[in-house]
Design a protein around this motif. Structure first.
Motif, short mmCIF file in Angstrom:
data_model
loop_
_atom_site.label_atom_id
_atom_site.label_comp_id
_atom_site.label_asym_id
_atom_site.label_seq_id
_atom_site.Cartn_x
_atom_site.Cartn_y
_atom_site.Cartn_z
N ASP A 1 0.88 -1.16 -0.15
CA ASP A 1 0.17 0.09 -0.07
C ASP A 1 0.82 1.16 0.05
N CYS A 2 1.02 1.91 -1.31
CA CYS A 2 2.03 3.11 -1.45
C CYS A 2 1.04 4.24 -1.37
N GLN A 3 2.08 5.38 -0.67
CA GLN A 3 1.58 6.60 -0.62
C GLN A 3 2.69 7.63 -0.18
N SER A 4 2.97 8.67 -1.00
CA SER A 4 4.06 9.58 -0.52
C SER A 4 5.36 8.92 -0.03
N GLY A 5 5.84 7.82 -0.59
CA GLY A 5 6.86 7.16 -0.06
C GLY A 5 6.63 6.44 1.19
N GLU A 6 5.50 6.29 1.75
CA GLU A 6 5.44 5.51 2.85
C GLU A 6 4.60 4.16 2.39
N ASP A 7 5.43 3.16 2.23
CA ASP A 7 4.89 2.10 1.69
C ASP A 7 4.75 0.79 2.61
N THR A 8 3.44 0.37 2.78
CA THR A 8 3.34 -0.53 3.85
C THR A 8 3.13 -1.65 3.21
N PRO A 9 4.02 -2.74 3.50
CA PRO A 9 3.91 -4.27 3.01
C PRO A 9 2.83 -5.13 3.70
N PHE A 10 2.29 -5.87 2.88
CA PHE A 10 1.35 -6.80 3.43
C PHE A 10 1.79 -8.37 2.87
N ASP A 11 1.38 -9.25 3.70
CA ASP A 11 1.87 -10.89 3.19
C ASP A 11 1.15 -11.15 2.07
N ASP A 12 0.00 -10.74 1.84
CA ASP A 12 -0.90 -10.99 0.51
C ASP A 12 -1.98 -10.11 0.53
N ILE A 13 -2.53 -10.24 -0.63
CA ILE A 13 -3.90 -9.32 -0.78
C ILE A 13 -4.86 -9.55 0.45
N TYR A 14 -5.31 -10.52 0.94
CA TYR A 14 -6.03 -10.77 1.96
C TYR A 14 -5.63 -9.88 3.14
N ALA A 15 -4.55 -9.77 3.42
CA ALA A 15 -4.22 -9.05 4.71
C ALA A 15 -4.31 -7.61 4.31
N TRP A 16 -4.22 -7.14 3.01
CA TRP A 16 -4.70 -5.61 2.79
C TRP A 16 -5.90 -5.58 2.88
N ALA A 17 -6.78 -6.37 2.30
CA ALA A 17 -8.21 -6.21 2.18
C ALA A 17 -8.75 -6.31 3.35
N GLU A 18 -8.28 -7.07 4.33
CA GLU A 18 -8.80 -6.98 5.67
C GLU A 18 -8.67 -5.63 6.37
#
Length: 164
Positions: free
Chosen positions: A135-152
Motif C-alpha cells: 500500500d503506497c503513498q508519499s514514499g510510505e509503503d506498507t507491506p502486506f503478506d498477501d492481498i487478503y491481509a491488505w483487504a482485511e
C-alpha cells in the motif's frame, strides 16, 4: 455476520455519500483470470485468484478502487495510473518497494481520493503460494503478506469509519 458490502453501504448512508455504496462486481471466471495473467505476463497467487473469484473488482472498496480482471492491463485509467506508479517508484521508491527478481508489480487498486495505490509483486515465470503486496503513498509503503491481509485492513477502515 455483517458483510463488507453492508458495512460500506452503512458508511455511505452515514456520511450522505451514495457513491460509496457501489456493490462489488460479479465473480471472475477462471478464463477471465487466465486472460488477465497472460496480458500482464504474471502468475497470480491463489489468494488473489480466490478474491477475483469472489468479486471481479469493486469500484469503491473502502477508500480504494479495486481492479477487476477487465481493468488489468487495459484502458485509459490503467495506462494513466500505471504511468504515475512508474514515476513514483523512479522518484520516491526505496529498496523495499522494488519488485523481487523474477517478479513484476501489478496495480491491483488505487485510492479514489488521493495518490495512494496498491501493487502486488507477482512472479513472471511460475506460480507461487503467496505474493507480497504494498500500500503506497508519499514514499510510505506498507507491506502486506498477501492481498487478503491488505483487504482485511481496508475492511477494518470501513468499520472504524462507522464508529467515528
Amino acid at each position: 455476520m455483517t458483510t463488507t458490502a453492508e458495512l460500506q453501504e452503512r458508511a455511505a448512508a452515514l456520511h450522505d455519500e451514495p457513491w460509496r455504496s457501489a456493490p462489488p462486481n460479479p465473480p471472475a471466471t477462471d478464463a477471465d483470470i487466465a486472460a488477465a495473467e497472460q496480458r500482464l505476463g504474471v502468475f497470480f497467487d491463489e489468494a488473489y485468484r480466490e478474491l477475483l473469484r469472489t468479486c471481479d473488482g469493486w469500484p469503491v472498496f473502502g477508500s480504494s478502487h479495486f481492479y477487476g480482471t477487465g481493468d488489468l492491463g487495459v484502458g485509459e485509467l490503467w495506462v494513466t495510473t500505471t504511468d504515475a506508479i512508474a514515476e513514483y517508484f523512479a522518484s520516491e521508491g526505496r529498496a523495499a518497494t522494488k519488485a523481487p527478481d523474477g517478479h513484476a508489480f501489478v496495480l491491483i487498486a488505487h485510492s479514489n481520493a488521493s495518490s495512494r495505490f496498491i501493487v502486488a509483486a507477482f512472479p513472471t515465470s511460475a506460480r507461487e503460494p503467496s505474493s507480497r503486496c504494498y500500500d503506497c503513498q508519499s514514499g510510505e509503503d506498507t507491506p502486506f503478506d498477501d492481498i487478503y491481509a491488505w483487504a482485511e485492513r481496508e475492511a477494518r477502515g470501513i468499520a472504524i469509519d462507522l464508529n467515528s
